[in-house]
Structures are given as structure tokens and as C-alpha cells.
Design an enzyme around this catalytic site. Structure first.
Site, PDB file in Angstrom:
ATOM      1  N   GLY A   1      -6.420  21.019 -33.981  1.00 52.97           N
ATOM      2  CA  GLY A   1      -7.008  20.516 -34.825  1.00 52.97           C
ATOM      3  C   GLY A   1      -7.066  21.212 -36.219  1.00 52.97           C
ATOM      4  O   GLY A   1      -6.988  20.457 -37.202  1.00 52.97           O
ATOM      5  N   LEU A   2      -7.443  22.492 -35.996  1.00 50.44           N
ATOM      6  CA  LEU A   2      -7.303  23.126 -37.386  1.00 50.44           C
ATOM      7  C   LEU A   2      -5.922  23.245 -37.969  1.00 50.44           C
ATOM      8  O   LEU A   2      -5.884  23.098 -39.186  1.00 50.44           O
ATOM      9  CB  LEU A   2      -7.619  24.727 -36.965  1.00 50.44           C
ATOM     10  CG  LEU A   2      -8.042  25.593 -38.167  1.00 50.44           C
ATOM     11  CD1 LEU A   2      -9.660  25.384 -38.616  1.00 50.44           C
ATOM     12  CD2 LEU A   2      -8.137  27.092 -37.700  1.00 50.44           C
TER      13      LEU A   2
ATOM     14  N   ASP B   1     -11.821  35.472 -34.519  1.00 51.22           N
ATOM     15  CA  ASP B   1     -11.144  34.320 -34.548  1.00 51.22           C
ATOM     16  C   ASP B   1     -12.067  33.352 -33.867  1.00 51.22           C
ATOM     17  O   ASP B   1     -11.799  32.138 -34.219  1.00 51.22           O
ATOM     18  CB  ASP B   1      -9.926  34.345 -33.800  1.00 51.22           C
ATOM     19  CG  ASP B   1      -8.846  34.486 -34.487  1.00 51.22           C
ATOM     20  OD1 ASP B   1      -9.078  34.204 -35.673  1.00 51.22           O
ATOM     21  OD2 ASP B   1      -7.698  34.450 -33.992  1.00 51.22           O
TER      22      ASP B   1
ATOM     23  N   ASP C   1       0.745  -1.268  -0.010  1.00 45.13           N
ATOM     24  CA  ASP C   1       0.031   0.050  -0.015  1.00 45.13           C
ATOM     25  C   ASP C   1       0.727   1.270  -0.057  1.00 45.13           C
ATOM     26  O   ASP C   1       0.295   2.408  -0.292  1.00 45.13           O
ATOM     27  CB  ASP C   1      -0.778  -0.103   1.112  1.00 45.13           C
ATOM     28  CG  ASP C   1      -2.078  -1.191   0.923  1.00 45.13           C
ATOM     29  OD1 ASP C   1      -2.213  -1.521  -0.084  1.00 45.13           O
ATOM     30  OD2 ASP C   1      -2.846  -1.072   1.927  1.00 45.13           O
TER      31      ASP C   1
END
Lengths: 431, 537
Positions: free
Chosen positions: B422-423, B287, B36
Site C-alpha cells: 500500500g505504501l 520502520d 458429490d
């Protein structure tokens, strides 16, 4: 002072000179045997490890093992819940249900290990019987079901691998009584290391070489009276004992760390297989030379530096031997969770006579000793590394020694680098 | 028995450790076997704390069972007291010790230590980490504050005339998601309102500080998960009101300011009129047009999930397509929020179920925990982490609160960056044939699926560092199983690859679904565009 505070100390005669052994009993700071699953599930590619345990076990597996493995791993936990504790018959039915669901989901699994944990042991859940039952139930699917314990009540860290491999031994096919001598290397190694050793053994003319564990469930090696066992890891003692019970013969050797250790390890095999000494020299010369050259790059950084080992993996003694003899490091305390005198006989003989060996742990007292020693480098577990760094000590966390390929000639330089890197880093930082 | 591969929460004693480790001058003696102790590395490695957690484990082994485990516990407690000299001691059991039924509370009391000993009963086989943290904090507050409680019916003594209103900040723990920075941000915000923070607990508090909690005028509950129960008791015992708004997001921060101003009897308008957050402007800037209606899937602890849904809908102009929590204690709050956004609430601690729901929803962005980061990566969807459980990289060196106006700024950046990536990936993919972009480096790390290579919609190779070991991510094949009746003609397959990778999987699934529904077995370029026209986008 009483109990934990007063640690019983005893001096046990060593193999070569009097090696003082400090036996400690107290608070420990080590992983339990479940942690072995992390490398075993990668090694045996069609095995699944099902921990039968608590939420703590599941949490350990993902926290300690690196949450970052984002593909679904071949291990999981059957978490015991309140209602399971009500009656054991119920637990067995639950386990059957969980295993059935799991195998339906993972049709690629050929070998299933039920892995015992602290809670399953305390409630006396008989996993070996459960495994037998499930083995029969699942036989139609071509899945073997075995069990072993990775509980922290019984095992520390690498002992989990020993328990797993020992569970495999009764399953190994029998080698024909009249079979020519074969070599069995025991202890999980990185595939690349296995391949390197295989080439070396082939060059030595030892043709029949097998590894335990094999990479697939149906490739597990046969064993019999003609099997010669060479340990690749110092922690596989139960496995070797089980192999001996099946007639295999154990070869005693140092472990294959560094140029010297690797040569001595190979030599033990060569001797058992009557390899011509000249041939041995020829075959190993290139590897030895490369290993020495690779290690020499780090000798300047390591020579004369004082190193302190907390106990984690049982690799401590062979590593200390390699560091002191081949890289000129000075050993302060070498801690190991368990000191197996027979397996380590060849190693202990090579340690300097003044080394302090400690077995077991009382972590607070050991921390006190470590601080008093002010070593240049401390090898310790993950829970201690950052706090010690914060106190100004330089650390190497031991887990890398278990997870990285460090055996053999071609890894000797990497192994030296593992210890040199923290020192180089500290020297480089100006803030 | 529950089969689990990954789990969102640890056992309840980990929750107790989060409270103990957050505090100073407190020590936790945990009856537990040696394994533990792994829990220490959560704090030293994942949170990168420079000190060991103040926990002593009794480390019993098999040979101790049935013999002297109780004695072992007492020795551990005695030794921990002598060595660490804490102001107070927490004592309890881990899951294994719970089964052997030693009584840590009684055993510790029998030692007659000259400090308060707080016994924790955390049922490991029923409860989990968050509950354990709440219970531990509650027991600690009760034990340390009760001696200072006014008699029943006695009114709160009035504060000195002209003194600043005072509050406590309750709930931040060790290993919490940005708790350290949230405390700084909210302390500063309260300062601007003219409110003093008396005690922050558990993070940074000593037991002596906790004993003073009853002296403040009211309590600010930063994390209801850990502090809700304690705040309720403090209200009943000391008559301290507490806040109900968690200041995560621009709107919630304003609501929070109004709420504390009312509790403290101060004027919120000077603080509300000062423009402190860039989020509203950044969201309005041109934007951000591309953020409109982005479909977002949210899964987190209760507080962060509910807060994120509100921010997503009101402050980013996103569409919430999934909302859920692994914390059953907060199921009610999450269900109510889900109603507001008209989604089916997902209350589960099975990450496979979450994965299935995410895949089904095809979101543009996943906001979640470390688990959802894995899920999103497998599915090739951008992701931001908003809640524990988290990874070492979610304990940044820089100041990065989630709460207050600065927190809103941080959240804007954190959520938008994965989408921007992503863009940009989209552009890199579009221009891949262009020599200038040949072998263009990718923000997502690893190799982009090459146009010529076999591409599956769930196999973006991840290069995220493996946290604690040197293994690389396993390369288990995760190819989609194509219904046997479906075939893509090579031209259609080629056309599919022209679609940006982060929507390609969705396009493939939609097309196949479209084809199956119409009994079409050969997928052509036309099928692809028919499906696109049908589903939109």
C-alpha cells in the site's frame, strides 16, 4: 465377482466397422449438471441461476467453479434447511421469499432459472410448478422464471447445459410458417467464436443465422419448420429433440473441432442452404489453411503419442477424432459419460476401427486400465489429474476444453496446443 | 431456506473428508450421487495433494432410487475394502443420501468386514463442515480408543521412571490452513522442552495410531475446532489433561510453553529465555512506526480470529475495528475477545453482511479468509489471509507455519507486506507524473485506475488468477451510487484523485457523508478538506 466389480460389457455394432463399446456402471468421477451454470451465467448476460439445493451444491459451485471470481456472480443457492424438510408447502413459501429478495437485490435480471438438484429431486420439490407460480408473480417486473434440473441423479457436467437450453425451447418465439430457411446453431459458444462463425456463414450467403442460447434473454431465437439446427456441442441432444418437436430440422455433421471438423460442419450447413460448392471452397479456403498451419506447429509433439480419455464432457469423441486424424495421435481408450449414437454418427464414422470406446464409468477399473496402457497423455477431470501426475502420467485436465474457446478454424491451433502443452512441459522439466 | 452466493463452510461430510484424507490406512465410503465427487478436487487441486482422497462414493443415480441404492452402497463398501485394504472404515451419507434414509452403518456392519467400521451421522441440513470434522474425529477416537480404556475409577498407570513426558498433537486435518507446517513447528518446540510427541492425529495418523492415543500423558489441542470434542472425551476416559492455549502469536506461544511445561512437569525457562522470534524486534524497529494504530478488521474461524486479534493489538500496535467469525460453534470465544477490544462481535456466515461491515469500518487492513480477500479487493483495501477457507496460493511450497515462534515471524511478514505494498503504491501514485515512474508497474497487478479515467471507489481491477478455469474476472460495473442530491465540482473530483487510491474510497465516502449530513449538495475542494478535518486522516 458381482455387481460393481463385474462390469457388464457389450459390443455394439458401430456405424463404420465394429466399434467396441465398453459400457460401465460403477463409481463415477464427474461433475454434475450444476457445473454448467459456470459458463451459462457468463453467456446469457441477464440471466440468474438459482440452485435449489443443499450446502453441498453451494460448495460445489464455488469450489469447482473457481472461488476466484470476485465480483458477485449471477448464480446462487437457496439452501434447503432442516425446517424446509418438514413440509413442502413451507418450502414453496420459502422459495417465493428467497426469489423476491434476490430480484429486489438484482434488478438487472431478466431471466431466472430455478435449477433442480439432487436433494430437491429426492424430496420431489416441483420446481416447474414453482417456476410457473413465480413467473406470474414476477411478470410485473419483466422477469421470466424457468426451471430445469442440474442434479447429479439425472445429469453429468455438460448435460446441465442441455437441460437449461431444453427449458428455453418452449419459450422461443414461433417462426412464421412461410419464413425462409434459417440456421440455428445450438450450444453455448464463446462470443468471439460465434462472431467468427457468423462472418463465415454470411460469406457463404447464409443470412439468417441465430444462436441458442442468445446473449440476452429477450434475444432468444425463433423456431419453426423452416429452422435448420446445427449442433455446436455434442451434448445438446434433449434441446435438439425439443426443437425438432417444434418443427425444426436437424443437420447431421461432425463437430467444428480442427480444420477438418470445422469444414465438415460448415459444409453441412452449406449443403442445407444450397451454397454453391465453388463458393464454399473459396470462403473456407483461408480458414482451413490457417487452421492447418496453426495445428502443424504441434504435430511433431503429438504425432504417434498415445492418448487416453476419462469421461467428462461428451466432447471426447469429436476431440479424439480430431487428434487422431489431424494430429496423428493414437487413441487408446476414449471414455464418454454418454454416447449418443445419432448425434455422433458422423464422428464415429471417422474414428479408427480399433478404438476402444467406453461409456459411463467405473473409475477404479478405468484407472487400472489407464495405468496398464501407460498412455503418453491422459485427459481427465480435476480430481484425478494431480494423482495421475504423481504416478508419472502426463495429464490434461478436461475442464479447459469446456471453458476455453476451442471451436472453429481460428481456435484449431489453440486446441492442439492444449494437448501439446503438458507434453512440452514434461519434456522441459529436469527435476 | 437460506439464499447464498458464497459460503464459508461446506457440508459436514466435507469435514469428514478432511479427517479421512489427512489419515493413512483409513477409507471413507460415502453414500452419494455422482456430482458429490467434486469434493476430491478440493484436495487434489486446491491443496495440491498428490493422492486422491480415500473416499469411495456409491454414485447412485435417479434410476437406482427406490430400487437398489442400499445394495449399491454395500457393493461400494465391499469393493473399497477389497481394493484398499484399510485398517478401518468410515461410512456415512451425503446430503442426498441422507434423504433416502438408507442406513450406511447397518448396511456396512451387515458385511461383517474384519475391521472396525465407524458410522457417521452428519445431519447435512443442520450442520456444516467444521462440525463435521470435529464429529468425525470424535467418533473415530471413541471407536478406536474405547477398547483400550481403563476401567472406571482406575488411575492412569504411571509412566516408566526417567521416561520423557509424552503428548499427542490433536486437530490438524487435510485442507487446513498451514496445518502441515504447524505440526512441524510445534513438534520441534515440544522437543526443545523435552516432551515427546506420541501421536499426531488426524494428520498423518493411521487408525492403529489413533487407537494408541490413550497412552500419552496429555493432549495438545492445536485446533479446538476439530479436536476439542475428542480431547474432552479422552480426558474423561483416560484422564488425559489437554492444553487450552493455541500457540498462534508470540505472546500466545509463550503462554502455551508455560501451559505444556506445567502439564508435562518440565522447566519452561530455558526455552522461554532463548530468543527465537524476530517479531518483537521487528515490531519495535523504527520502520514499523507506520503500523501504529492501523485499523484492522478480522474475520476468520474462531481460533484464528481470536489469536489474530491478540496479535494485532499486543504485537503490532494495531487497533482492532472489527472481529468476527463464521463458525457459530466458537461464537462465545469470539464475543469474549470482542469485549476486550471494545468492538461489536460479528457472528455470521453471510459474506454480504461481512462485506457491509468491512465497508462501514474503513479498515487499513483486512485479516480474513478467501472471502474477505474478495471483499477487500473490491473495496481496494490490503488484505492477508489467516484462516480457512483458502485458495491454492495459501498452500505454499515453502515452510510457512502460523504457530510457534517461527509462525510469529511468518505472521509478521504476511500482515505487513500488504500494507507495505500500500505504501509503495502510494509512492508510485504520487510520482506518477514523473517520467521515471511513468507507467510504473503495480504490485497489485492489473491497471491502476488512471488519473484521467473514470474512477470508482470499488473497482480495482483484480488480476488474481482465476483458479480452475480460464475465465477472466467478470467486469461487472460496481460503481458507487451517488446520492442524487450530491454533485462533485470538477476541481474537487480532481483533488480527490490526488489522494492515494487505497484511501480514496474512504475519503469519497466520508466527504459525501459529511456533505449529506450538512445538507451540502455541491462538493467543492473546501468540502473535501472540511470533511478531512472533521473525520481526521
Amino acid at each position: 465377482m458381482s455387481g460393481l466389480a463385474a462390469t457388464p460389457r457389450s459390443t455394439v455394432p458401430g456405424g463404420c466397422g465394429e466399434l467396441a463399446v465398453l459400457r460401465e456402471r460403477g463409481r463415477r468421477e464427474v461433475f454434475c449438471g450444476l457445473a454448467g451454470i459456470i459458463w451459462l451465467h457468463r453467456k446469457i448476460q441477464d440471466a440468474f441461476f438459482l440452485v435449489v439445493g443443499s450446502r453441498t451444491c453451494a460448495h460445489l459451485m464455488q469450489s469447482a467453479a473457481g472461488v476466484m471470481i470476485f465480483a458477485e456472480p449471477r448464480f446462487g443457492t437457496a439452501i434447503i434447511e432442516e425446517r424446509d424438510l418438514a413440509g413442502l408447502a413451507d418450502v414453496n413459501a420459502e422459495l417465493d421469499r428467497v426469489v423476491t429478495r434476490l430480484l429486489e437485490r438484482r434488478s438487472d435480471i431478466r431471466l431466472l432459472f430455478l435449477v433442480g438438484s439432487c436433494p430437491s429431486e429426492v424430496i420431489k420439490l416441483d420446481l416447474s410448478r414453482a417456476a410457473e407460480r413465480l413467473d406470474q408473480l414476477q411478470a410485473g417486473r419483466g422477469v421470466r422464471v424457468l426451471s430445469y434440473s442440474g442434479s447429479g441423479l439425472e445429469t453429468t457436467f455438460t448435460q446441465g447445459e442441455d437441460a437449461c437450453l431444453a427449458a428455453l425451447v418452449p419459450e422461443l418465439p414461433a417462426e412464421a410458417p412461410d419464413a425462409p430457411p434459417s440456421l440455428l446453431v445450438v450450444g453455448a459458444l464463446a462470443d468471439v467464436v460465434e462472431d467468427q462463425f457468423s462472418r463465415l456463414f454470411a460469406d457463404l450467403g447464409i443470412d439468417s443465422v441465430r444462436f441458442l442460447p442468445a446473449r440476452h434473454a429477450d434475444e432468444m431465437p425463433p423456431v419453426g419448420p423452416s429452422t435448420r439446427v446445427l449442433m455446436a456441442q455434442p451434448f445438446v441432444s434433449d434441446t435438439v429433440r425439443a426443437l425438432e418437436q417444434r418443427g425444426a430440422k436437424r443437420l447431421t455433421a461432425p463437430f467444428p473441432f480442427g480444420a477438418e471438423g470445422t469444414t465438415a460442419w460448415l459444409a453441412a450447413a452449406a449443403e442445407a442452404f444450397n451454397v454453391d460448392p465453388e463458393r464454399f471452397r473459396t470462403v473456407t479456403a483461408l480458414g482451413q489453411e490457417r487452421a492447418k498451419r496453426a495445428m502443424s506447429r504441434y504435430r511433431d509433439q503429438l504425432e504417434g503419442k498415445r492418448i487416453f480419455f476419462f469421461p467428462d464432457s461428451q466432447l471426447e469423441v469429436p476431440l479424439a477424432r480430431m487428434l487422431s486424424r489431424e494430429l496423428g495421435m493414437r487413441l487408446t481408450e476414449v471414455g464418454t459419460p454418454y454416447l449418443h449414437r445419432q448425434n455422433l454418427a458422423a464422428e464415429l464414422a471417422l474414428l479408427p476401427a480399433d478404438v476402444v470406446l467406453s461409456e459411463g464409468q467405473h473409475v477404479e477399473n478405468q484407472l487400472d486400465r489407464c495405468r496398464a496402457q501407460k498412455p503418453d497423455l491422459v485427459v481427465c477431470g480435476l480430481g484425478l489429474a494431480n494423482p495421475l501426475e504423481a504416478e508419472g502420467l502426463t495429464t490434461k485436465w478436461s475442464i479447459e476444453l469446456v471453458f476455453s474457446p476451442i471451436h472453429g478454424y481460428e481456435q484449431a491451433g489453440d486446441l492442439a496446443e492444449v494437448f501439446a502443452r503438458p507434453l512440452m512441459r514434461r519434456a522441459r522439466l529436469e527435476v | 431456506m437460506q439464499l447464498t452466493v458464497w459460503t464459508y463452510e461446506g457440508p459436514p461430510h466435507i469435514g469428514a473428508m478432511r479427517v479421512a484424507t489427512a489419515m493413512e490406512g483409513l477409507h471413507y465410503v460415502l453414500h452419494a450421487p455422482q456430482g458429490d465427487t467434486y469434493a476430491d478436487l478440493l484436495f487434489t487441486m486446491i491443496e495440491r495433494r498428490s493422492k486422491r482422497p480415500p473416499v469411495s462414493y456409491s454414485t447412485f443415480q435417479a434410476r437406482d432410487l427406490g430400487a437398489d441404492t442400499a445394495e449399491l452402497f454395500q457393493e461400494t463398501a465391499r469393493e473399497a475394502y477389497e481394493r484398499f485394504k484399510p485398517q478401518a472404515l468410515l461410512v456415512g451419507s451425503s446430503c442426498t443420501a441422507e434423504l433416502i434414509q438408507d442406513d450406511p452403518g447397518g448396511l456396512a456392519r451387515a458385511l461383517n468386514l474384519p475391521i472396525p467400521v465407524v458410522q457417521l451421522d452428519l445431519p447435512s441440513y443442520q450442520r456444516k463442515e467444521i462440525w463435521g470434522a470435529a464429529e468425525t474425529f470424535y467418533q473415530l477416537v471413541r471407536a478406536l480408543c474405547a477398547p483400550h480404556a481403563p476401567k472406571p475409577g482406575e488411575p492412569r498407570p504411571a509412566g516408566a521412571a526417567g521416561a520423557k513426558p509424552r503428548c499427542n498433537l490433536l486437530g490438524p486435518t487435510a485442507l487446513g490452513f498451514r496445518h502441515r507446517d504447524d505440526v512441524v513447528e510445534i513438534t520441534r518446540l515440544l522437543g526443545e522442552l523435552g516432551i515427546e510427541v506420541a501421536v499426531t492425529a488426524p494428520l498423518g495418523a493411521t487408525p492403529a495410531d489413533v487407537a494408541r492415543l490413550g497412552e500419552a500423558d496429555f493432549n495438545v489441542v492445536l485446533y479446538p475446532e476439530t479436536a476439542g470434542q475428542a480431547a474432552g472425551w479422552l480426558k474423561r476416559t483416560f484422564g488425559q489433561p489437554f492444553t487450552t492455549v493455541v500457540p498462534i502469536g508470540y505472546g500466545a506461544t509463550r503462554d502455551f510453553i508455560n501451559e505444556v511445561a506445567q502439564l508435562a512437569g518440565v522447566d519452561p525457562s530455558p526455552v522461554l529465555s532463548g530468543v527465537r522470534s524476530r517479531l518483537p524486534w521487528y515490531s519495535r524497529s523504527v520502520d514499523s512506526t507506520y503500523l501504529t494504530g492501523k485499523r484492522v478488521f478480522i474475520f476468520a474461524d474462531g481460533t484464528h480470529a481470536v489469536a489474530a486479534a491478540r496479535i494485532a493489538a499486543e504485537e503490532f500496535g494495531f487497533t482492532v475495528v472489527g472481529l468476527g467469525t463464521y463458525a457459530r460453534e466458537f461464537a462465545r470465544e469470539v464475543r469474549e475477545a470482542a469485549k476486550r477490544y471494545d468492538v461489536e462481535p460479528l457472528i455470521t456466515d453471510d459474506y454480504l453482511e461481512v462485506e457491509a461491515k468491512v465497508a462501514e469500518a474503513h479498515p487499513d487492513l483486512v485479516l480474513g479468509t478467501q472471502m474477505e480477500r474478495h471483499i477487500a479487493k473490491r473495496l481496494g483495501i490490503p488484505c492477508a489471509v489467516i484462516s480457512a477457507p483458502v485458495h491454492v496460493q495459501d498452500f505454499p511450497a515453502r515452510y510457512a507455519p502460523q504457530m510457534g515462534f517461527e509462525g510469529a515471524n511468518v505472521i509478521f511478514d504476511t500482515w505487513v507486506h500488504p500494507l507495505m505494498m500500500g505504501l509503495e503504491e502510494h509512492l508510485l501514485t504520487m510520482f506518477r507524473k514523473d517520467s521515471e515512474f511513468h507507467d510504473a508497474p503495480s504490485h497489485l497487478g492489473g491497471a491502476l485506475p488512471s488519473a484521467a479515467g473514470a474512477e470508482t471507489d470499488a473497482s480495482l481491477p483484480g488480476s488474481e488468477a482465476v483458479s480452475l478455469n480460464a475465465e477472466s474476472a467478470p467486469s461487472s460495473p460496481t460503481s458507487t451510487t451517488l446520492p442524487a442530491s450530491l454533485t462533485w465540482v470538477p476541481e474537487a473530483e480532481k483533488e480527490l484523485r490526488k489522494i492515494p487510491f487505497f484511501v480514496r474510497g474512504k475519503a469519497r465516502r466520508n466527504t459525501e457523508r459529511f456533505a449529506l449530513e450538512r445538507g451540502v449538495s455541491i462538493i467543492t475542494v473546501d468540502t473535501l478538506y472540511d470533511a478531512k478535518a472533521h473525520f481526521g486522516r
